[in-house]
Scaffold this active site. Structure first.
Site, short mmCIF file in Angstrom:
data_model
loop_
_atom_site.label_atom_id
_atom_site.label_comp_id
_atom_site.label_asym_id
_atom_site.label_seq_id
_atom_site.Cartn_x
_atom_site.Cartn_y
_atom_site.Cartn_z
CE LYS A 1 1.94 13.80 73.74
NZ LYS A 1 3.27 14.21 74.23
CD GLU B 1 8.56 20.51 60.53
OE1 GLU B 1 9.39 21.33 60.06
OE2 GLU B 1 8.65 20.03 61.68
CG PHE C 1 7.04 23.85 74.81
CD1 PHE C 1 8.03 24.77 74.46
CD2 PHE C 1 7.17 22.54 74.36
CE1 PHE C 1 9.12 24.38 73.70
CE2 PHE C 1 8.25 22.14 73.59
CZ PHE C 1 9.24 23.07 73.26
CD GLN C 2 7.52 22.34 70.21
OE1 GLN C 2 7.00 21.23 70.24
NE2 GLN C 2 8.71 22.57 69.66
CG MET D 1 11.57 35.92 37.64
SD MET D 1 11.25 35.25 36.00
CE MET D 1 11.32 36.72 35.04
C1 LIG Z 1 10.02 31.98 48.65
C2 LIG Z 1 10.23 33.00 47.60
N1 LIG Z 1 11.02 34.07 47.84
C3 LIG Z 1 11.22 35.01 46.91
C4 LIG Z 1 10.66 34.88 45.66
C5 LIG Z 1 10.89 35.95 44.60
N2 LIG Z 1 11.59 35.36 43.46
C6 LIG Z 1 10.94 34.94 42.35
S1 LIG Z 1 11.95 34.25 41.23
C7 LIG Z 1 13.30 34.55 42.18
C8 LIG Z 1 14.66 34.17 41.72
C9 LIG Z 1 14.84 32.71 41.65
O1 LIG Z 1 16.21 32.46 41.49
P1 LIG Z 1 16.72 31.04 41.04
O2 LIG Z 1 16.10 30.00 41.90
O3 LIG Z 1 18.18 31.05 40.95
O4 LIG Z 1 16.05 30.87 39.61
P2 LIG Z 1 16.38 31.70 38.27
O5 LIG Z 1 15.37 32.79 38.17
O6 LIG Z 1 17.76 32.22 38.39
O7 LIG Z 1 16.20 30.69 37.20
C10 LIG Z 1 12.94 35.19 43.37
C11 LIG Z 1 13.88 35.62 44.42
C12 LIG Z 1 9.83 33.77 45.45
N3 LIG Z 1 9.19 33.58 44.31
N4 LIG Z 1 9.66 32.83 46.42
#
Ligand SMILES: Cc1ncc(C[n+]2csc(CCOP(=O)(O)OP(=O)(O)O)c2C)c(N)n1
Ligand SMILES: [Mg+2]
Lengths: 176, 572
Positions: free
Chosen positions: B179, B67, B129-130, B487
């Site tokens: 529902k 979802e 439920f749910q 990142m």
């Molecule tokens: C749902 C979620 N969890 C954690 C983060 C923190 N976060 C930001 S960028 C990143 C790394 C992303 O890694 P990747 O998808 O391999 O992209 P890259 O930076 O390596 O290009 C994380 C963990 C986030 N933005 N969103």
């Protein structure tokens, strides 16, 4: 930041919001105030003279830019119809409190006298206590509470501030 | 940010007589009246009456595999088309799975309508439920929401939901349908107007403030336009361009403003903010007037607010009054639809030449572009995006996930068209890219749509490869695989003594994964294979995945450390 009493009073705003009388609307308002970290001192809500519209009064502490944000954010709620800042002297401000104070045969008379001076009313008597009803500005209520504290206070309930503009103008009709 | 005036299909068969329909049918009728053509959803017990009705209506249902992806796809659809995107889920876990997607749409002001099933009214409040209080849960992340307790209110709630989602500052709206309400019957009548006395978004800006702003612009020696997502939302790029050209005013963009002003235009000076280009950030600290248009001036855009555009007066134009003065002090506030306000401003006459200011900016840009791109054995991610730009002539729709690749995609592609850069800016939601690209492609089938993803984020919704294949959606995927949550790894390198922890990702073999889903895939390990890989991808029919094995420790530069001013950027 430590503030003086006058600064605090100056930073305190009375906001009146007219709300659609829908289920959950108060939850929306309170949730908004909480998540944005606004400093609410009191909040009270009830019916207005208009069908389907509730009237909420709240006291918010903050400088002008914070109050401006509070007002704008409240307006973003779809069920908030109008918000007014009633923070000048053309406003009648009241709070109601009930105090249950320890009273013996010997102190009862004195308590009644104090209540009288504050234009309070004794609304209930028990063998060991009296219930005082008092209306007025918060400071008046604070000062009565201080005065009766030495008798021993069993219970306090306060409504929070309600406010209304003096004169013919009003928050509900101002726009029409 | 105003979404009026967009092309919505004509309302479907207006109903003459009052037919008696059940709540589910009424909801479907409402979708037709609102011009909806596609829903992204996932069924379950509490929404079965709706699915039962849906079967009889000319509405396309895209069955996602989670979802969260339904909400992102609806969001991607909305961003690509300017129309409301619709997602559907069942009660309880179905509804809670939508939450991240709804929040993503909320933070970026996307018009999304979410429809959720709910347990029957008699069972509400009993931990059935749910059962989950989804209107309570989504209260802070929707523009508004409805729990419909009476079948007589379904049509009105749907009407208001769509109206709220797409007017004023757009945003997600949720409609929760118990529902029994879906099954109860009522005469159907679709309201032609809404009565929301607490909702009156401003449209035209205040004339006096517009005159004052025009006077400030005429007097300014070093003005800048800073455009945000609001310009994309209002499709106000044309009006913005008229204004910029009339006054010879350089244009800068926030991350989500990209595209509304052509990236190749000589007055365009790029992205500002945390990962903005140095000449744009430098221009901001030197300018004497900022005209901020359709932006909430978020912390990622401004850096330390006290140092933001320190020498400048600020004119702030936005449809949401609460954004004005929230983060940055403003000299002239203008509340209104940015398109109408920009038009009115241009009518005031703001002609100007400003040769010295433009010469300064040109020089700063040339200096910055002299520093050569880094090249080494691994595939350079900047080169990947650059090659995609060259081959697609800046005309593709680039949908990104969140991370380093997102910023490389923002920095190295020249966005020429409105809403051609689609990205989760406000919430920064990993997992957004693939499903949002699916939604964008379904909304804009004639456009070349690329999902640019990292190895981390792609795996957050990789199951949507199945949806892409089942729907025959021609989504191209560029995976920038650095083997890291790049990142975060970069933050650890720069600000935490290079102590990498919890950021290395091992596997999987993405080519095999794609293959298993039936998506043709290739791996690229050398710079000189980039062009051929894109040629292959662009000439292959249907979805493909190209995995670029990039330099693992490549960084995004510039970067402004959190809480620092834009002038404190690190350039690498
Ligand atoms: C749902 C979620 N969890 C954690 C983060 C923190 N976060 C930001 S960028 C990143 C790394 C992303 O890694 P990747 O998808 O391999 O992209 P890259 O930076 O390596 O290009 C994380 C963990 C986030 N933005 N969103
Ligand atoms: Mg990565």
């Amino acid at each position: 930041m430590v503030r003086t009493q006058t600064e605090l009073e100056a930073a305190r705003h009375t906001l009146v919001a007219l709300l659609e009388d829908h289920p959950g609307v108060l939850n929306r308002v309170v949730s908004l105030l909480r998540r944005r970290g606004y400093n609410i001192e009191s909040l009270t809500v009830g019916h207005s003279e208009m069908k389907g519209i509730s009237r909420l009064t709240m006291v918010v502490a903050g400088d002008d830019s914070i109050i401006e944000q509070v007002v704008k954010q409240l307006y973003k709620l779809v069920e908030v119809v109008k918000v007014s800042d009633l923070s000048d002297d053309r406003v009648v401000v009241r709070e109601l409190a009930l105090l249950k104070v320890n009273a013996t045969a010997s102190t009862r008379a004195e308590l009644m006298q104090i209540a009288d001076i504050y234009r309070g009313k004794i609304v209930d008597l028990a063998t060991d206590s009296v219930m005082i009803e008092i209306t007025g500005h918060e400071e008046k209520i604070d000062s009565l509470i201080e005065l009766v504290r030495r008798f021993g206070i069993k219970e306090i309930v306060r409504t929070g501030r309600v406010a209304m503009l003096r004169g013919t103008a009003g928050v509900t009709k101002a726009e029409e | 940010m105003m979404s009026k005036g967009r092309s919505q299909p004509e309302p479907h068969h207006p109903v003459k007589e009052r037919r008696v329909l059940n709540g589910a049918q009424i909801a479907c009728e409402a979708l037709l009246h609102e011009g909806v053509e596609v829903l992204f959803g996932y069924p379950g017990g509490a929404i079965t009456p709706f699915y039962h009705a849906l079967h009889d209506y000319p509405l396309r249902h895209v069955l996602v595999r989670h979802e969260q992806a339904a909400a992102h796809a609806a969001d991607g659809y909305a961003r690509a088309t300017g129309r409301a995107g619709v997602c559907v889920a069942t009660s309880g876990p179905g509804a809670t799975n939508l939450v991240t997607g709804i929040a993503t749409a909320y933070l970026d002001s996307s018009p999304v309508v979410a429809i959720t099933g709910q347990v029957p009214t008699a069972m509400i409040g009993k931990d059935s439920f749910q059962e989950i209080d989804i209107t309570g849960i989504t209260l802070p992340i929707t523009k508004h929401n409805f729990l419909v307790l009476d079948v007589k209110d379904v049509a009105r709630a749907m009407k208001e939901a769509f109206h709220l989602a797409r007017t004023g500052r757009p945003g997600p709206v949720l409609v929760d349908l118990p529902k029994d309400v879906q099954m109860a019957k009522a005469p159907f009548h679709y309201p032609t107007s809404v009565e929301l006395r607490g909702y009156r978004p401003s449209v035209a800006g205040n004339a006096r403030q517009i005159r004052q702003a025009a006077a400030l612009i005429r007097a300014a020696e070093r003005p800048l336009i800073l455009m945000g997502r609001g310009v994309n939302l209002a499709l106000a790029g044309g009006e913005l361009r008229t204004l910029a050209e009339q006054g010879n005013i350089p244009v800068l963009s926030t991350l989500l403003g990209l595209g509304s002003f052509p990236g190749s235009h000589p007055l365009f000076y790029g992205l500002i903010g945390m990962h903005g280009v140095n000449y744009a950030n430098r221009a901001l600290s030197t300018c004497d007037l900022v005209i901020a248009v359709g932006t909430r001036l978020s912390d990622r855009t401004t850096g330390k607010t006290s140092a933001f555009a320190g020498q400048a007066k600020v004119v702030h134009i936005d449809v949401d009054p609460a954004e004005i003065g929230k983060n940055i002090g403003v000299d002239i506030p203008i509340v209104g639809d940015v398109r109408l306000v920009l038009e009115a401003l241009a009518r005031e006459g703001i002609e100007g030449q400003r040769p010295e200011w433009l010469a300064d900016l040109r020089r700063w840009r040339e200096e910055a572009l002299e520093s050569p791109r880094r090249r080494n054995g691994h595939v350079s991610p900047q080169e990947v995006i650059h090659e995609l730009d060259v081959q697609s002539h800046g005309g593709a729709t680039i949908v990104t996930d969140v991370g380093q690749h997102q910023l490389w995609a923002a920095q190295n592609y020249v966005y020429e068209r409105a809403n051609s850069f689609i990205s989760s800016g406000g919430l920064g939601t990993m997992g957004f890219g693939l499903p949002a690209a699916l939604g964008a492609k379904i909304g804009r089938p004639e456009s070349e749509v690329w999902a640019v993803c990292g190895d981390g984020g792609l795996q957050m919704n990789i199951q949507e490869l199945a949806t892409v294949v089942q729907e025959g959606a021609d989504v191209k995927i560029a995976l920038l695989n650095n083997g890291y949550l790049g990142m975060v790894r970069q933050l650890q390198e720069l600000f935490h003594e290079r102590r990498y922890y919890g950021t290395a990702l091992l596997g999987p073999d993405f080519v095999k994964v794609a293959d298993a889903y039936g998506v043709p895939a290739r791996r690229v390990e050398h710079n000189d294979e980039i062009a051929a890989a894109f040629q292959w991808a662009r000439t292959t029919d249907g979805p493909v995945l190209v995995e670029f094995v990039i330099e693992p420790e490549e960084n995004v530069y510039p970067i402004v450390p959190a809480g620092k001013s834009l002038e404190d950027m690190i350039e690498g």
